[in-house]
Design a protein around this motif. Structure first.
Motif, PDB file in Angstrom:
ATOM      1  N   GLN A   1       0.999  -1.027  -0.052  1.00  0.00           N
ATOM      2  CA  GLN A   1      -0.120   0.024   0.069  1.00  0.00           C
ATOM      3  C   GLN A   1       1.009   1.400   0.117  1.00  0.00           C
ATOM      4  O   GLN A   1       0.509   2.221  -0.741  1.00  0.00           O
ATOM      5  N   ARG A   2       2.014   1.220   0.810  1.00  0.00           N
ATOM      6  CA  ARG A   2       2.637   2.374   0.764  1.00  0.00           C
ATOM      7  C   ARG A   2       3.566   2.622  -0.510  1.00  0.00           C
ATOM      8  O   ARG A   2       3.647   3.647  -0.958  1.00  0.00           O
ATOM      9  N   LEU A   3       3.874   1.554  -1.163  1.00  0.00           N
ATOM     10  CA  LEU A   3       4.601   1.574  -2.340  1.00  0.00           C
ATOM     11  C   LEU A   3       3.717   2.193  -3.444  1.00  0.00           C
ATOM     12  O   LEU A   3       4.143   3.001  -4.271  1.00  0.00           O
ATOM     13  N   TYR A   4       2.539   1.716  -3.529  1.00  0.00           N
ATOM     14  CA  TYR A   4       1.489   2.169  -4.450  1.00  0.00           C
ATOM     15  C   TYR A   4       1.195   3.566  -4.319  1.00  0.00           C
ATOM     16  O   TYR A   4       1.120   4.173  -4.961  1.00  0.00           O
ATOM     17  N   ALA A   5       1.087   4.014  -2.851  1.00  0.00           N
ATOM     18  CA  ALA A   5       0.743   5.467  -2.465  1.00  0.00           C
ATOM     19  C   ALA A   5       1.902   6.394  -3.015  1.00  0.00           C
ATOM     20  O   ALA A   5       1.765   7.578  -3.200  1.00  0.00           O
ATOM     21  N   GLY A   6       3.083   5.932  -2.988  1.00  0.00           N
ATOM     22  CA  GLY A   6       4.118   6.672  -3.242  1.00  0.00           C
ATOM     23  C   GLY A   6       4.365   6.901  -4.882  1.00  0.00           C
ATOM     24  O   GLY A   6       5.382   7.566  -5.166  1.00  0.00           O
ATOM     25  N   LEU A   7       3.683   6.259  -5.674  1.00  0.00           N
ATOM     26  CA  LEU A   7       3.696   6.486  -7.092  1.00  0.00           C
ATOM     27  C   LEU A   7       3.338   8.127  -7.613  1.00  0.00           C
ATOM     28  O   LEU A   7       2.370   8.550  -6.741  1.00  0.00           O
ATOM     29  N   ASN A   8       4.023   8.550  -8.404  1.00  0.00           N
ATOM     30  CA  ASN A   8       4.022   9.876  -8.547  1.00  0.00           C
ATOM     31  C   ASN A   8       4.464  10.083 -10.009  1.00  0.00           C
ATOM     32  O   ASN A   8       4.867   9.433 -10.691  1.00  0.00           O
ATOM     33  N   ALA A   9       4.579  11.322 -10.479  1.00  0.00           N
ATOM     34  CA  ALA A   9       4.905  11.812 -11.678  1.00  0.00           C
ATOM     35  C   ALA A   9       6.328  11.475 -12.173  1.00  0.00           C
ATOM     36  O   ALA A   9       6.787  11.275 -13.187  1.00  0.00           O
ATOM     37  N   ARG A  10       7.268  11.231 -11.065  1.00  0.00           N
ATOM     38  CA  ARG A  10       8.647  10.811 -11.121  1.00  0.00           C
ATOM     39  C   ARG A  10       8.796   9.109 -11.201  1.00  0.00           C
ATOM     40  O   ARG A  10       9.759   8.651 -11.639  1.00  0.00           O
TER      41      ARG A  10
END
Length: 129
Positions: A25-34
């Motif tokens: 969940q943390r890894l998914y939540a950390g997705l961003n434009a970079r």
């Protein structure tokens, strides 16, 4: 020490062995434009099947996502799209897929419409893959 059964990786090549549900969940939540990709791969399969059992997520510019999974042979390769941005409820659709797949639950596909992915006809990852 036991052999990992699952590995998570991002598009920077950073990996995590046997991530917990909270880690996923943390890894998914950390997705961003970079950092747009997250891949969960089963690595407790026969060596000849490595790289053929995975689920992955790609974040689009508008924060919607494309999911892909492969369950062995190329004819078991599928994709789905979540047209709701992650920050507006899309994560409520994506996270159960990732957690269910990682845990080996049988009903993890149920919340989304999946279509077979034909690599010769489409590239759902746009310019990223």
């Amino acid at each position: 020490m036991t052999t990992p059964r699952l590995r998570a990786a991002d598009d920077d090549g950073v990996t995590w062995d046997d991530p917990s549900g909270q880690d996923i969940q943390r890894l998914y939540a950390g997705l961003n434009a970079r950092r747009r990709f997250l891949v969960l791969e089963r690595i407790d399969v026969p060596e000849r099947e490595l790289g053929q059992h995975y689920v992955q997520v790609a974040l689009n510019d508008d924060f919607t996502v494309v999911l892909e999974y492969r369950d062995g042979a190329a004819d078991r390769h599928y994709r789905s799209e979540v047209d709701v941005p992650s920050d507006q409820g899309g994560s409520d659709l994506v996270v159960p897929v990732l957690l269910g797949w990682a845990a080996g639950h049988q009903d993890w596909r149920g919340g989304l419409a999946w279509v077979r992915w034909d690599v010769t006809k489409e590239r759902p990852w746009g310019g990223y893959g």
